[in-house]
Design an enzyme around this catalytic site. Structure first.
Site, mmCIF file in Angstrom:
data_model
loop_
_atom_site.group_PDB
_atom_site.id
_atom_site.type_symbol
_atom_site.label_atom_id
_atom_site.label_comp_id
_atom_site.label_asym_id
_atom_site.label_seq_id
_atom_site.Cartn_x
_atom_site.Cartn_y
_atom_site.Cartn_z
ATOM 1 C CG ASP A 1 7.877 13.844 -4.134
ATOM 2 O OD1 ASP A 1 8.767 14.853 -3.953
ATOM 3 O OD2 ASP A 1 7.272 14.112 -5.467
ATOM 4 N NE ARG B 1 3.314 16.844 -11.800
ATOM 5 C CZ ARG B 1 3.669 17.832 -12.627
ATOM 6 N NH1 ARG B 1 2.890 18.272 -13.730
ATOM 7 N NH2 ARG B 1 5.149 18.309 -12.417
ATOM 8 C CD GLU C 1 6.681 5.503 -9.643
ATOM 9 O OE1 GLU C 1 7.708 5.632 -10.186
ATOM 10 O OE2 GLU C 1 5.884 4.508 -9.541
ATOM 11 C CG ASP D 1 5.520 9.046 -4.065
ATOM 12 O OD1 ASP D 1 6.677 8.790 -4.444
ATOM 13 O OD2 ASP D 1 4.863 9.896 -4.510
#
Length: 781
Positions: free
Chosen positions: A82, A291, A86, A84
């Site tokens: 993803d 999410r 994280e 981002d």
DNA sequence: CAGTGAGCGAGCTTCCGCTTGACTT
């Protein structure tokens, strides 16, 4: 074997992408993070610039092994985790574990799973952004430090020390609930008198209709009465009529937190139930990723949505809108939550259907036209005084998005004097109105309502605390730790006064309302309250509502390469560690002690405090010659609010009711609720029976009945080994300690003859070879 | 299953954020 291996986080995503990319790519998922800090010594070398030490956790070894072997066989590995902080870190960990060079390995991103987005991403790969990775490492290490330094402080300072924990997110979540509770306890309602008058007039069909107009509020009954008095014999005339257009706009498409809020308000779902159902919808390909903190919709989705609105409602209902995220902490690695195809109006699965339809409607509405209203405000003149009354009406001229969806509001956002806006009959200036009656009704101010799971999530998100993937788990944690409970509260009855002016006479009446009732709300426990107070006293900075926002700014600086992550951590750790050491050394044990008064019988002080087994009250102190008396608080009582009378009541147990068959019959409350004890045996008391008032006459039949039932159940007892042969609903079985062991048909038939040796053998056998479980579909609760 | 309320101290617990199944009654 495909030439290229592309790694994403979610397996459902992997499937979709593989279809889009075709034969050249094998797409696999790593299931989120594959490495984490080791637990010994926090996994951080404090004296070596906070060097982290990572391990592949047990449950991730299988997937890591598989990825390793696939990576070896592929010409090229692509990291598509993803977009981002994280996700970037996961890509870096993958490099480390798979032996890839982060400086050259291809890293691609897409925040929507659509063909154009993926194809263009593959055309412009980059490499891992180490600054962003370091921001994540700083985040991870700081959270580990806070959690693993603070939790042990609690173990030392709390008498109830099992399983206690503290952390950057959970401790602040508990604080919100604790403070709300105290606000409510400290609240004193103020009352005002609100004037309302009812008139009748002819509507457009010449039919008489009644409508309401509102007057001023008065701080007391006297003022309200004086006003009503001044209206005696008055004539009421329309002084002014204003008609204004008004619009309402739809809400943005769902993010995790707004979905949790609406599913809670409209469907009554807990946040975890919402997430379980959404996960199912996602895995079945019905909705996009659940999410997310993004309100963005992909271009392909926009086309799909507007097409559906046009075909279903017509072109005039379409209004294309781009929503912007209000929340600064949002990382927007995904799209908003939306159906993957608007053509799919519903889904098969009955459990998921309501949630899917909610998402469908919200998505549709987000691209629909404003609702157009016409608001009418009429001022009504009172001939006998200088006050005005105001009547408000609202007519819907064009439904727009309201055709499919209307967002519900939280209790806390409802203004206390919300006017209900219904239709008004046509009114003209100068028109004399037919007066029916006027009332001045006493209204009380209300404290803020307690949090629901979803309204807590909303608050946390506003503060930038927690992430879409952690909202539900955070709530589970604070419930599991016993800091917070979810329950109902019965309201209390309250009188309120109404002054009525009718036929030129003023009368007064009293009515009753219920106030303070709560359903499925979050209440702090005494444990939660005392732990919060303690942490606030010694770690004020971490408990501050702005703490996360402040460190997020520093993480951003690390991400931009303006600050070294170890420097950032050191700036935090050095003073923090001093606080920790100082607290361990100087802080008293956490007790939450409160003196309630004096016991009339002994003259000794009565105190409420936390004990080793929870909140309790105590008469006298440890230093007295006589041992102090102790009693546990009832489940809904709290150290902070219990009165002396309520405390003294708790000491009425255990009660000795008298003798039966030569043994005492006593009644008390134990770990599993109220019970009767007789002849060393215990019998639970039914819910309706009150241990404080039950009599010997009422208790004896319970003892006799329950004893008989127990005897009926018991076939054999081997006291020493704690083995019993019992009769259950499915026939005889063996029980040892808390575990049950099933007998075969043949063994059941001669259950009375089973010897100790045979029973032991059966237990051993069943422990070694546990019977296969029958598969039963879990019923949704 | 139905008690306890002091202190000592072995051995244990604990965080947040990414992901899903694998578990039990």
């Amino acid at each position: 074997m495909a030439k290229n291996l592309l790694i994403v986080e979610s397996p459902a995503k992997a499937k979709t992408i593989e279809k889009i990319l075709g034969d050249d790519f094998e797409v696999k998922s790593c299931y989120g993070h594959i490495r984490d800090l080791e637990k010994v010594d926090m996994g951080i070398d404090i004296n070596n610039n906070y060097k982290p030490s990572y391990i592949v956790p047990e449950e991730k070894q299988k997937v890591v092994k598989e990825l390793k072997s696939l990576a070896k066989k592929s010409d090229e590995v692509w990291l598509a985790t993803d977009e981002d902080r994280e996700g970037e870190a996961i890509s870096w960990h993958l490099c480390e574990v798979l032996g890839l060079d982060p400086k050259t390995t291809k890293r691609i991103v897409f925040h929507e799973i659509t063909k154009p987005a993926i194809q263009s991403a593959v055309k412009s790969p980059r490499t891992v952004d180490m600054n962003l990775v370091n921001a994540q490492q700083a985040r991870r290490i700081l959270d580990r430090i806070v959690g693993f330094e603070l939790s042990p402080v609690l173990w030392r300072k709390m008498s109830m020390r099992n399983n206690l924990s503290a952390g950057r997110v959970q401790s602040v979540a508990v604080r919100l609930i604790a403070e709300r509770e105290r606000e409510i306890n400290a609240f004193t309602p103020a009352s005002t008198f609100k004037v309302e008058a009812w008139f009748s007039a002819k509507d457009s069909n010449k039919k008489s209709v009644t409508f309401k107009a509102e007057g001023n509020k008065y701080p007391n009954a006297k003022g309200a009465e004086a006003f009503l008095n001044s209206c005696i014999n008055a004539k009421y005339k329309v002084r002014d009529v204003q008609v204004k257009p008004a619009r309402k706009s739809p809400a943005a498409p769902f993010t995790t937190s707004t979905l949790q809020q609406e599913a809670s308000r409209k469907l009554g779902y807990s946040v975890s139930r919402t997430m379980v159902l959404a996960q199912k919808l996602y895995e079945n390909g019905n909705i996009t990723y659940m999410r997310t903190d993004s309100v963005n919709l992909s271009d392909t989705a926009m086309t799909d949505i507007t097409k559906k609105i046009t075909s279903q409602y017509g072109k005039e209902y379409v209004e294309v809108r781009k929503y912007k995220n209000k929340n600064e902490s949002a990382q927007e690695a995904h799209e908003a939550i939306r159906p993957t195809a608007m053509e799919r109006l519903t889904v098969e699965d009955a459990d998921c259907r309501k949630l899917y339809e909610l998402i469908w409607k919200r998505t549709m509405a987000s691209q629909m036209a404003d609702a157009e209203l016409e608001k009418t405000i009429a001022k009504i003149n009172i001939s006998t005084n200088n006050e005005d009354l105001t009547a408000q009406g609202e007519v819907l001229k064009f439904e727009g998005f309201l055709k499919v969806y209307r967002e519900d509001r939280d209790e806390e956002d409802l203004a206390e004097d919300d006017t209900d806006e219904s239709m008004l009959p046509p009114l003209e200036v100068g028109q004399i109105l037919d007066f029916k009656e006027m009332k001045a009704t006493e209204r009380f101010s209300r404290p803020a309502p307690r949090f629901t799971e979803a309204s807590l999530v909303k608050k946390l998100e506003e503060l930038g605390i927690g992430r879409p993937s952690t909202y539900a788990p955070t709530i589970s944690t604070i419930l599991k730790r016993g800091y917070v409970e979810k329950r109902d509260k019965e309201g209390v009855k309250r009188d309120f006064r109404i002054l009525v002016l009718k036929s030129n006479k003023i009368s007064s009446e009293t009515s009753q309302e219920t106030t303070g009732a709560e359903k499925s709300k979050l209440f702090p426990t005494d444990l939660g309250l005392v732990v919060t107070d303690f942490l606030k006293q010694y770690f004020d900075d971490i408990m501050d509502y702005g703490f996360t926002a402040r460190i997020e700014e520093e993480f951003d600086e690390v991400a931009q390469g303006k600050m070294k992550w170890n420097k950032m951590i050191d700036d935090f750790y050095s003073p923090f560690k001093k606080d920790v050491d100082n607290t361990i050394e100087t802080a008293e044990r956490i007790s939450g002690e409160r003196e309630l008064g004096t016991d009339a019988a002994s003259g000794k002080p009565v105190i409420a405090r936390m004990g080793r087994y929870g909140p309790m009250v105590q008469i006298g102190s440890q230093d007295d010659e006589e041992k102090p008396r102790f009693a546990k608080l009832k489940p809904t009582q709290s150290i902070e609010t219990i009165s002396l009378e309520e405390a003294m009541d708790l000491f009425r147990l255990p009660r000795n009711l008298g003798q039966f068959e030569g043994h005492d019959v006593t009644v008390s409350i134990g770990r599993f609720g109220p019970y009767i004890a007789h002849d060393k045996k215990f019998y639970s008391l039914a819910k309706e029976l009150d241990p404080y008032s039950i009599t010997l006459e009422e208790a004896i039949p319970i003892v006799v009945e329950k004893r008989a039932a127990k005897e009926q159940r018991t076939i054999k007892v081997f006291e020493k080994e704690k083995i019993q042969v019992l009769r259950g609903p499915y026939g005889p079985y063996i029980k040892q300690g808390l575990r049950n062991y099933k007998l075969t048909k043949e063994q059941q038939e001669r259950s009375a003859e089973i010897t100790l040796e045979e029973a032991k053998a059966i237990i051993e056998e069943l422990k070694a070879n546990p019977p296969k479980k029958s598969f039963r579909k879990k019923k949704a609760s």
